[in-house]
Design a protein around this motif. Structure first.
Motif, PDB file in Angstrom:
ATOM      1  N   HIS A  97       2.635 -25.786  -0.380  1.00  6.72           N
ATOM      2  CA  HIS A  97       3.746 -26.116  -1.259  1.00  6.72           C
ATOM      3  C   HIS A  97       3.336 -26.921  -2.490  1.00  6.72           C
ATOM      4  O   HIS A  97       4.142 -27.161  -3.369  1.00  6.72           O
ATOM      5  N   LYS A  98       2.066 -27.367  -2.538  1.00  2.00           N
ATOM      6  CA  LYS A  98       1.595 -28.090  -3.731  1.00  2.00           C
ATOM      7  C   LYS A  98       1.229 -27.111  -4.823  1.00  2.00           C
ATOM      8  O   LYS A  98       0.832 -25.991  -4.531  1.00  2.00           O
ATOM      9  N   SER A  99       1.251 -27.596  -6.090  1.00  2.00           N
ATOM     10  CA  SER A  99       0.646 -26.787  -7.153  1.00  2.00           C
ATOM     11  C   SER A  99      -0.847 -27.056  -7.133  1.00  2.00           C
ATOM     12  O   SER A  99      -1.290 -28.136  -6.704  1.00  2.00           O
ATOM     13  N   ARG A 100      -1.611 -26.076  -7.578  1.00  2.00           N
ATOM     14  CA  ARG A 100      -3.074 -26.247  -7.601  1.00  2.00           C
ATOM     15  C   ARG A 100      -3.627 -25.907  -8.976  1.00  2.00           C
ATOM     16  O   ARG A 100      -3.208 -24.916  -9.582  1.00  2.00           O
ATOM     17  N   ILE A 101      -4.542 -26.739  -9.405  1.00  2.00           N
ATOM     18  CA  ILE A 101      -5.237 -26.457 -10.671  1.00  2.00           C
ATOM     19  C   ILE A 101      -6.740 -26.522 -10.407  1.00  2.00           C
ATOM     20  O   ILE A 101      -7.218 -27.455  -9.751  1.00  2.00           O
ATOM     21  N   ALA A 102      -7.463 -25.516 -10.881  1.00  2.00           N
ATOM     22  CA  ALA A 102      -8.924 -25.562 -10.794  1.00  2.00           C
ATOM     23  C   ALA A 102      -9.474 -25.959 -12.151  1.00  2.00           C
ATOM     24  O   ALA A 102      -9.015 -25.465 -13.185  1.00  2.00           O
ATOM     25  N   VAL A 103     -10.443 -26.864 -12.139  1.00  2.00           N
ATOM     26  CA  VAL A 103     -11.157 -27.223 -13.362  1.00  2.00           C
ATOM     27  C   VAL A 103     -12.576 -26.697 -13.188  1.00  2.00           C
ATOM     28  O   VAL A 103     -13.248 -27.034 -12.206  1.00  2.00           O
ATOM     29  N   ILE A 104     -13.019 -25.855 -14.110  1.00  2.00           N
ATOM     30  CA  ILE A 104     -14.369 -25.297 -13.990  1.00  2.00           C
ATOM     31  C   ILE A 104     -15.306 -26.100 -14.890  1.00  2.00           C
ATOM     32  O   ILE A 104     -15.081 -26.187 -16.103  1.00  2.00           O
ATOM     33  N   ALA A 121      -3.161 -22.713 -12.177  1.00  2.00           N
ATOM     34  CA  ALA A 121      -3.694 -22.806 -13.543  1.00  2.00           C
ATOM     35  C   ALA A 121      -5.176 -23.150 -13.473  1.00  2.00           C
ATOM     36  O   ALA A 121      -5.647 -23.700 -12.479  1.00  2.00           O
ATOM     37  N   VAL A 122      -5.883 -22.805 -14.551  1.00  2.00           N
ATOM     38  CA  VAL A 122      -7.335 -23.031 -14.595  1.00  2.00           C
ATOM     39  C   VAL A 122      -7.681 -23.687 -15.924  1.00  2.00           C
ATOM     40  O   VAL A 122      -7.254 -23.219 -16.980  1.00  2.00           O
ATOM     41  N   VAL A 123      -8.467 -24.779 -15.875  1.00  2.00           N
ATOM     42  CA  VAL A 123      -9.021 -25.370 -17.098  1.00  2.00           C
ATOM     43  C   VAL A 123     -10.500 -25.005 -17.129  1.00  2.00           C
ATOM     44  O   VAL A 123     -11.238 -25.317 -16.186  1.00  2.00           O
ATOM     45  N   LEU A 124     -10.910 -24.328 -18.195  1.00  2.00           N
ATOM     46  CA  LEU A 124     -12.334 -23.977 -18.326  1.00  2.00           C
ATOM     47  C   LEU A 124     -13.006 -25.028 -19.190  1.00  2.00           C
ATOM     48  O   LEU A 124     -12.714 -25.134 -20.383  1.00  2.00           O
TER      49      LEU A 124
END
Ligand SMILES: Cc1cc2nc3c(=O)[nH]c(=O)nc-3n(C[C@H](O)[C@H](O)[C@H](O)COP(=O)(O)OP(=O)(O)OC[C@H]3O[C@@H](n4cnc5c(N)ncnc54)[C@H](O)[C@@H]3O)c2cc1C
Length: 473
Positions: free
Chosen positions: A6-13, A284-287
């Motif tokens: 139920h959490k939002s997830r963001i990946a930072v590469i 969402a993804v931060v590159l």
């Protein structure tokens, strides 16, 4: 596969300063706005930090990348204070205000005051007088992205370009002013020209405003001048890696090192980030990786953005750390160090007198550390000489340029195939087309886009964090 709950997830590469500070800002801003967000940082190398590499060896502490950041901009300082790391900071010594340029066989100190600058003989008399002609120089045509070289030649003359701007561009970008974009590299200078009709006019107006502000008791921030950037160069007692290590420790269990990302692909709920051993399902993804890596990762999901980003070139560099017994040097170097104009055709870009910049913290008391910068946009060969040749090159060049003939008692080498991105003419247009074509949920950060200084990286990471959070459903 790490899946959604139920959490939002963001990946930072990328776990350089950009990626780690983006992760920090995402978490902080999410908490402040009551959002539940899990952040995972995914890093190709076995260690975090990217260009932040503080190496302890033989009693020396040698930086392979940045030396520190300027305290005259708020972004890094605010982050450090927010982390409660004020005690770990190390401001540079006053001696670091003394900066030099090697020209025509000797080192010339860059003078801060305009009067002393005009008296110094770094430039010939006609070269100095030509600067006054700046008041009458034709303006950059509106909207034109001019090169740094064209701008300097037109406004300040060939000699300022050759003897001052060229080494300054080496010091910041290891770049070539003939190819680099004024608007992308030095937006403030482009803005000053546009607003005030010239640099001398702008400086006079700013000086008058500062005087007025000082008189009325307002705090005035140090400004840049001919001797270098304003503000105090600041590092950490234990080296710059203190900051990236600390940021990474905030995410323990969620920093995935040794995990190069190969692609991001869309799925029905968001994005899948793929490495050779894991998949991360995220919203969402931060590159925050170098441009070529970002282009590779985006090749499937955002072909047009990938193509634009892939055009950002890089300069290669080697950093050679040389340690000396203080007794072997007549006079230990006193100052920041020096840069060398490319017209001098030397094999190094310059040298930093590290023990003088940060006394007591970078070398044993009876030794002196110097870092020699080699390579840059015009030299793709020397940084890749073998170790012995590289050390010999550094040693010979120090002998010629600063008269240091002693044998080093310690050497260490760092090589960066892609050290610093080069913002060439058209950079801002390429960046705009890359960002316009990015699908929702993907955000660009890192030093490839809007500034290579640590302060720029931190500022842009905060903006990227804001953007990524704004994309969560
Ligand atoms: C020699 C040198 C001296 C410098 N001196 C200064 C200075 O004194 N002051 C200053 O302000 N700035 C300085 N800079 C510039 C500054 O250090 C950099 O701009 C900044 O550190 C870049 O940080 P970043 O996080 O954007 O990129 P990086 O530090 O390059 O980090 C990118 C990270 O992404 C990782 N990565 C790459 N591909 C992938 C993938 N596919 N999957 C996962 N991870 C990946 C990399 O391994 C790396 O850890 C210097 C730079 C150099 C090279």
């Amino acid at each position: 596969m790490i899946s959604r709950d139920h959490k939002s997830r963001i990946a930072v590469i990328g776990a350089g300063i950009s990626g780690l500070s983006a992760a920090y800002f995402i978490r902080k801003k999410a908490r402040l706005s009551g959002k539940r967000v899990q952040v995972d940082v995914i890093e190709k190398e076995a260690h975090v930090g990217g260009k932040f590499t503080s190496r302890r060896e033989g009693g020396f502490l040698v930086e392979g990348g940045p030396n520190g950041f300027l305290d005259s901009k708020p972004w890094t300082m605010d982050l450090v204070r927010d982390l409660g790391m004020g005690d770990a900071l190390l401001p540079s010594d006053e001696a670091a205000a003394r900066r030099f340029i090697y020209s025509r066989g000797k080192l010339h100190e860059l003078k801060a005051s305009p009067v002393s600058f005009f008296k110094s003989n770094l430039l010939s008399l006609p070269g100095r007088l030509r600067i006054v002609g700046e008041l009458f120089a034709p303006a950059t045509p509106p909207g034109k992205d001019t090169t740094l070289a064209e701008f300097a030649r037109r406004r300040l003359g060939e000699e300022v370009l050759e003897r001052m701007l060229d080494p300054m561009v080496s010091g910041i970008f290891a770049g070539d002013p003939e190819r680099m974009s004024l608007r992308a590299c030095f937006p403030r200078i482009a803005e000053l020209e546009e607003t005030h009709g010239g640099l001398i006019r702008a400086l006079m107006r700013i000086a008058a405003e500062r005087k007025k502000a000082k008189k009325s008791g307002q705090e005035v921030v140090a400004s840049s001048g001919p001797s270098g950037p304003g503000g105090v160069l600041t590092s950490f007692k234990e080296g710059v890696s203190t900051l990236t290590d600390r940021l990474a420790s905030e995410f323990s269990g969620h920093v995935h090192t040794g995990n190069g990302v190969s692609s991001v692909v869309r799925d029905s709920n968001g994005w899948i980030v793929r490495t050779s051993s894991q998949e991360f399902a995220v919203d969402a993804v931060v590159l925050a990786v170098p441009a070529d890596s970002a282009a590779g990762i985006l090749a499937e999901a955002a072909r047009q953005s990938a193509r634009a980003i892939n055009q950002i070139p890089y300069s290669p560099m080697a950093v050679v750390g040389l340690g000396y017994d203080i007794g072997d040097l007549g006079e230990p170097p006193h100052g920041f160090g020096y840069l060398i104009p490319s017209v001098e055709r030397r094999k190094i870009l310059g040298a930093l007198w590290t023990s003088s910049i940060f006394p007591n913290y970078r070398s044993p008391d009876d030794r002196v550390l110097i870092r020699v910068m080699i390579g840059g946009a015009r030299d793709h060969t020397t940084p890749f000489l073998d170790d012995a040749e590289l050390v010999e090159t550094a040693r010979t060049e120090l002998s010629t340029t600063m008269g240091l003939h002693a044998q080093p008692v310690f050497t260490t080498i760092f090589r960066w195939e892609k050290a610093i991105p080069l913002y060439t003419v058209g950079h801002l247009e390429r960046l705009k087309s890359a960002e316009d074509a990015l699908p929702r949920g993907l955000v660009l950060a890192g030093n490839a886009f809007r500034g290579v200084g640590i302060n720029d990286c931190v500022r842009e990471s905060e903006a990227a964090a804001e953007k990524a959070l704004g994309m969560l459903r």
